[in-house]
Design a protein around this motif. Structure first.
Motif, PDB file in Angstrom:
ATOM      1  N   LEU A 117      29.677  49.543  38.078  1.00  0.00           N
ATOM      2  CA  LEU A 117      28.302  50.039  37.993  1.00  0.00           C
ATOM      3  C   LEU A 117      27.428  49.529  39.132  1.00  0.00           C
ATOM      4  CD1 LEU A 117      27.773  49.610  34.135  1.00  0.00           C
ATOM      5  CD2 LEU A 117      28.475  51.664  35.392  1.00  0.00           C
ATOM      6  N   VAL A 118      27.801  48.413  39.749  1.00  0.00           N
ATOM      7  CA  VAL A 118      27.025  47.853  40.855  1.00  0.00           C
ATOM      8  C   VAL A 118      27.887  47.863  42.111  1.00  0.00           C
ATOM      9  CG1 VAL A 118      25.645  46.407  39.335  1.00  0.00           C
ATOM     10  CG2 VAL A 118      27.757  45.503  40.277  1.00  0.00           C
ATOM     11  N   ARG A 119      27.246  47.569  43.245  1.00  0.00           N
ATOM     12  CA  ARG A 119      27.984  47.546  44.505  1.00  0.00           C
ATOM     13  C   ARG A 119      29.017  46.417  44.492  1.00  0.00           C
ATOM     14  NH1 ARG A 119      25.652  50.228  48.862  1.00  0.00           N
ATOM     15  NH2 ARG A 119      26.377  48.622  50.328  1.00  0.00           N
ATOM     16  N   MET A 120      30.194  46.718  45.008  1.00  0.00           N
ATOM     17  CA  MET A 120      31.294  45.749  44.987  1.00  0.00           C
ATOM     18  C   MET A 120      31.043  44.613  45.987  1.00  0.00           C
ATOM     19  SD  MET A 120      34.672  48.223  44.713  1.00  0.00           S
ATOM     20  CE  MET A 120      34.380  48.966  46.332  1.00  0.00           C
ATOM     21  N   ASP A 121      31.707  43.484  45.719  1.00  0.00           N
ATOM     22  CA  ASP A 121      31.702  42.316  46.618  1.00  0.00           C
ATOM     23  C   ASP A 121      33.136  42.110  47.118  1.00  0.00           C
ATOM     24  OD1 ASP A 121      28.992  41.857  46.022  1.00  0.00           O
ATOM     25  OD2 ASP A 121      29.531  40.713  44.238  1.00  0.00           O
ATOM     26  N   PRO A 122      33.575  42.864  48.109  1.00  0.00           N
ATOM     27  CA  PRO A 122      34.997  42.837  48.484  1.00  0.00           C
ATOM     28  C   PRO A 122      35.354  41.650  49.377  1.00  0.00           C
ATOM     29  CG  PRO A 122      33.928  44.956  49.018  1.00  0.00           C
ATOM     30  CD  PRO A 122      32.854  43.945  48.786  1.00  0.00           C
ATOM     31  N   TYR A 123      36.598  41.204  49.235  1.00  0.00           N
ATOM     32  CA  TYR A 123      37.205  40.271  50.173  1.00  0.00           C
ATOM     33  C   TYR A 123      38.679  40.631  50.319  1.00  0.00           C
ATOM     34  CZ  TYR A 123      39.155  37.670  46.152  1.00  0.00           C
ATOM     35  OH  TYR A 123      39.830  37.305  45.011  1.00  0.00           O
ATOM     36  N   CYS A 124      39.304  40.156  51.398  1.00  0.00           N
ATOM     37  CA  CYS A 124      40.696  40.485  51.702  1.00  0.00           C
ATOM     38  C   CYS A 124      41.591  39.281  51.478  1.00  0.00           C
ATOM     39  CB  CYS A 124      40.842  40.935  53.162  1.00  0.00           C
ATOM     40  SG  CYS A 124      40.589  42.689  53.393  1.00  0.00           S
ATOM     41  N   ARG A 125      42.805  39.564  51.042  1.00  0.00           N
ATOM     42  CA  ARG A 125      43.862  38.550  51.005  1.00  0.00           C
ATOM     43  C   ARG A 125      45.027  39.070  51.847  1.00  0.00           C
ATOM     44  NH1 ARG A 125      44.913  36.384  45.411  1.00  0.00           N
ATOM     45  NH2 ARG A 125      43.140  35.122  46.061  1.00  0.00           N
ATOM     46  N   VAL A 126      45.427  38.273  52.834  1.00  0.00           N
ATOM     47  CA  VAL A 126      46.489  38.651  53.753  1.00  0.00           C
ATOM     48  C   VAL A 126      47.661  37.707  53.533  1.00  0.00           C
ATOM     49  CG1 VAL A 126      47.135  39.007  56.162  1.00  0.00           C
ATOM     50  CG2 VAL A 126      44.786  39.457  55.423  1.00  0.00           C
ATOM     51  N   ARG A 127      48.838  38.285  53.316  1.00  0.00           N
ATOM     52  CA  ARG A 127      50.030  37.467  53.108  1.00  0.00           C
ATOM     53  C   ARG A 127      50.981  37.652  54.282  1.00  0.00           C
ATOM     54  NH1 ARG A 127      54.964  37.977  50.521  1.00  0.00           N
ATOM     55  NH2 ARG A 127      54.493  40.086  49.828  1.00  0.00           N
ATOM     56  N   VAL A 128      51.309  36.517  54.935  1.00  0.00           N
ATOM     57  CA  VAL A 128      52.272  36.501  56.030  1.00  0.00           C
ATOM     58  C   VAL A 128      53.440  35.639  55.571  1.00  0.00           C
ATOM     59  CG1 VAL A 128      52.679  35.935  58.445  1.00  0.00           C
ATOM     60  CG2 VAL A 128      50.414  36.701  57.718  1.00  0.00           C
ATOM     61  N   GLY A 129      54.569  36.279  55.286  1.00  0.00           N
ATOM     62  CA  GLY A 129      55.670  35.533  54.698  1.00  0.00           C
ATOM     63  C   GLY A 129      55.283  35.038  53.321  1.00  0.00           C
ATOM     64  N   ASN A 130      55.368  33.720  53.116  1.00  0.00           N
ATOM     65  CA  ASN A 130      55.016  33.135  51.818  1.00  0.00           C
ATOM     66  C   ASN A 130      53.619  32.525  51.803  1.00  0.00           C
ATOM     67  OD1 ASN A 130      57.472  33.747  50.600  1.00  0.00           O
ATOM     68  ND2 ASN A 130      58.436  31.891  51.386  1.00  0.00           N
ATOM     69  N   VAL A 131      52.858  32.717  52.881  1.00  0.00           N
ATOM     70  CA  VAL A 131      51.536  32.096  52.997  1.00  0.00           C
ATOM     71  C   VAL A 131      50.466  33.177  52.865  1.00  0.00           C
ATOM     72  CG1 VAL A 131      50.032  30.669  54.422  1.00  0.00           C
ATOM     73  CG2 VAL A 131      52.506  30.336  54.521  1.00  0.00           C
TER      74      VAL A 131
ATOM     75  N   GLN B  54      45.688  42.852  50.473  1.00  0.00           N
ATOM     76  CA  GLN B  54      45.026  43.301  49.252  1.00  0.00           C
ATOM     77  C   GLN B  54      43.520  43.136  49.427  1.00  0.00           C
ATOM     78  OE1 GLN B  54      47.362  40.456  46.821  1.00  0.00           O
ATOM     79  NE2 GLN B  54      47.661  42.157  45.401  1.00  0.00           N
ATOM     80  N   ILE B  55      42.772  44.083  48.905  1.00  0.00           N
ATOM     81  CA  ILE B  55      41.312  43.995  48.881  1.00  0.00           C
ATOM     82  C   ILE B  55      40.879  43.825  47.427  1.00  0.00           C
ATOM     83  CG2 ILE B  55      39.119  45.124  49.402  1.00  0.00           C
ATOM     84  CD1 ILE B  55      40.438  46.572  51.667  1.00  0.00           C
ATOM     85  N   PHE B  56      40.129  42.745  47.183  1.00  0.00           N
ATOM     86  CA  PHE B  56      39.661  42.422  45.834  1.00  0.00           C
ATOM     87  C   PHE B  56      38.153  42.660  45.751  1.00  0.00           C
ATOM     88  CE2 PHE B  56      43.537  40.050  46.192  1.00  0.00           C
ATOM     89  CZ  PHE B  56      44.058  39.952  44.905  1.00  0.00           C
ATOM     90  N   ASP B  57      37.711  42.949  44.548  1.00  0.00           N
ATOM     91  CA  ASP B  57      36.284  42.956  44.229  1.00  0.00           C
ATOM     92  C   ASP B  57      36.006  41.677  43.446  1.00  0.00           C
ATOM     93  OD1 ASP B  57      33.654  43.469  43.657  1.00  0.00           O
ATOM     94  OD2 ASP B  57      34.094  44.928  42.071  1.00  0.00           O
ATOM     95  N   GLU B  58      35.224  40.759  44.028  1.00  0.00           N
ATOM     96  CA  GLU B  58      34.927  39.493  43.361  1.00  0.00           C
ATOM     97  C   GLU B  58      34.040  39.733  42.145  1.00  0.00           C
ATOM     98  OE1 GLU B  58      33.844  35.114  44.949  1.00  0.00           O
ATOM     99  OE2 GLU B  58      32.246  36.579  45.184  1.00  0.00           O
ATOM    100  N   LYS B  59      34.429  39.152  41.019  1.00  0.00           N
ATOM    101  CA  LYS B  59      33.700  39.320  39.771  1.00  0.00           C
ATOM    102  C   LYS B  59      33.033  38.007  39.376  1.00  0.00           C
ATOM    103  CE  LYS B  59      35.106  43.572  39.042  1.00  0.00           C
ATOM    104  NZ  LYS B  59      34.160  44.726  39.065  1.00  0.00           N
TER     105      LYS B  59
ATOM    106  N   ILE C 220      41.358  46.386  44.342  1.00  0.00           N
ATOM    107  CA  ILE C 220      40.879  47.763  44.502  1.00  0.00           C
ATOM    108  C   ILE C 220      41.656  48.535  45.552  1.00  0.00           C
ATOM    109  CG2 ILE C 220      38.547  47.282  43.675  1.00  0.00           C
ATOM    110  CD1 ILE C 220      37.639  46.920  46.510  1.00  0.00           C
ATOM    111  N   ALA C 221      42.401  47.836  46.434  1.00  0.00           N
ATOM    112  CA  ALA C 221      43.184  48.529  47.457  1.00  0.00           C
ATOM    113  C   ALA C 221      44.214  47.566  48.026  1.00  0.00           C
ATOM    114  CB  ALA C 221      42.285  49.060  48.576  1.00  0.00           C
ATOM    115  N   TRP C 222      45.258  48.154  48.616  1.00  0.00           N
ATOM    116  CA  TRP C 222      46.278  47.323  49.240  1.00  0.00           C
ATOM    117  C   TRP C 222      46.994  48.129  50.321  1.00  0.00           C
ATOM    118  CZ3 TRP C 222      46.455  48.775  44.049  1.00  0.00           C
ATOM    119  CH2 TRP C 222      47.372  49.790  43.727  1.00  0.00           C
ATOM    120  N   ALA C 223      47.749  47.408  51.142  1.00  0.00           N
ATOM    121  CA  ALA C 223      48.502  48.062  52.212  1.00  0.00           C
ATOM    122  C   ALA C 223      49.637  47.149  52.646  1.00  0.00           C
ATOM    123  CB  ALA C 223      47.603  48.381  53.401  1.00  0.00           C
TER     124      ALA C 223
END
Length: 245
Positions: A69-83, A117-122, A130-133
């Motif tokens: 219902l409100v504007r999202m607060d997105p952040y990204c998580r990037v995984r390289v190997g196991n990190v 991965q893109i998350f919406d912080e709650k 909310i999205a991934w690639a």
């Protein structure tokens, strides 16, 4: 009885300016050598089986939908190997978050892709994906070129239909140590053989992790060269990191 007069005493007194060495002890001056300045030695640890240093700049994203219902607060998580690395939160950014965050990681041998991965912080409850690639690393970066491009995102709208993410890649190889004689080389360093990835393997792992997308499981299986145990361990680390945020 001392018959010395006052005038005779005065003649014995030194009158005038005192010499520089008056009441001073002559102490030999020793030359003290200045202490040697020792420069600190910087030691950097490079994990074994490292291909080089990968730099990924997450510039921005253009999403097709604002969930909630409100504007999202997105952040990204990037995984390289196991990190895994997290960007800053683009507060109240909605469908057009901007991060401009550069992440540096050691790229292991045989890793040819990254997972985003893109998350919406709650504020209340767990953050929402909310999205991934799953992005294959561009080949030109391994020849010394920098590359900047847009990549498709997947999500609830479908594969490649959740929008685009703007990334910049750079890579710096790391000089490998001098190899040991052939008689001393460890055969364990050879890459594991590629195992056949079947639909049953994907389904079996998806039953263990029903909240993880099927395409994500396939990507991790491909990255782990069909090793199901290694893929399960990677998914456990990924889900544990997600639950802890």
């Amino acid at each position: 009885m001392n018959t010395e007069t006052v005038a005779e005493r005065r003649r014995k007194v030194l009158v005038g300016e005192l010499p520089p060495h008056f009441l001073r002890l002559a102490v030999p001056v020793q030359q003290v050598a200045e202490p040697e300045v020792v420069q600190p030695r910087i030691v950097s640890f490079v994990p074994p089986n490292t291909r080089g240093r990968l730099s990924v700049t997450i510039l921005e994203a253009n999403l097709v939908k604002n969930y909630g219902l409100v504007r999202m607060d997105p952040y990204c998580r990037v995984r390289v190997g196991n990190v895994a690395f997290d960007t800053n939160v683009a507060a109240n950014a909605g469908r057009s978050p901007t991060w401009n965050r550069t992440l540096n990681a050691y790229l292991p041998m045989n890793v040819e892709s990254i997972y985003i991965q893109i998350f919406d912080e709650k504020a209340f409850g767990p953050d929402e994906v909310i999205a991934w690639a799953h992005i294959m690393l561009p080949l030109p970066i391994f020849n010394g070129d920098n590359l900047e491009d847009y990549f498709q995102l997947s999500g609830q709208q479908g594969e490649g239909k959740e929008g685009m993410i703007h990334l910049h890649f750079a890579f710096v190889p790391i000089d490998l140590p001098t190899p040991l004689p052939e008689a001393q080389q460890v055969q364990e360093d050879a890459p594991a053989p590629l195992l056949e990835i079947t639909e049953e393997d994907t389904k079996e792992i998806q039953e263990m992790f029903p909240t993880v997308d099927k395409e994500v499981i396939k990507c991790i299986l491909e990255e782990r060269r069909g090793d199901k145990e290694s893929a399960v361990s990677a998914i456990l680390e990924m889900t544990a990191a997600t639950e802890s945020t």
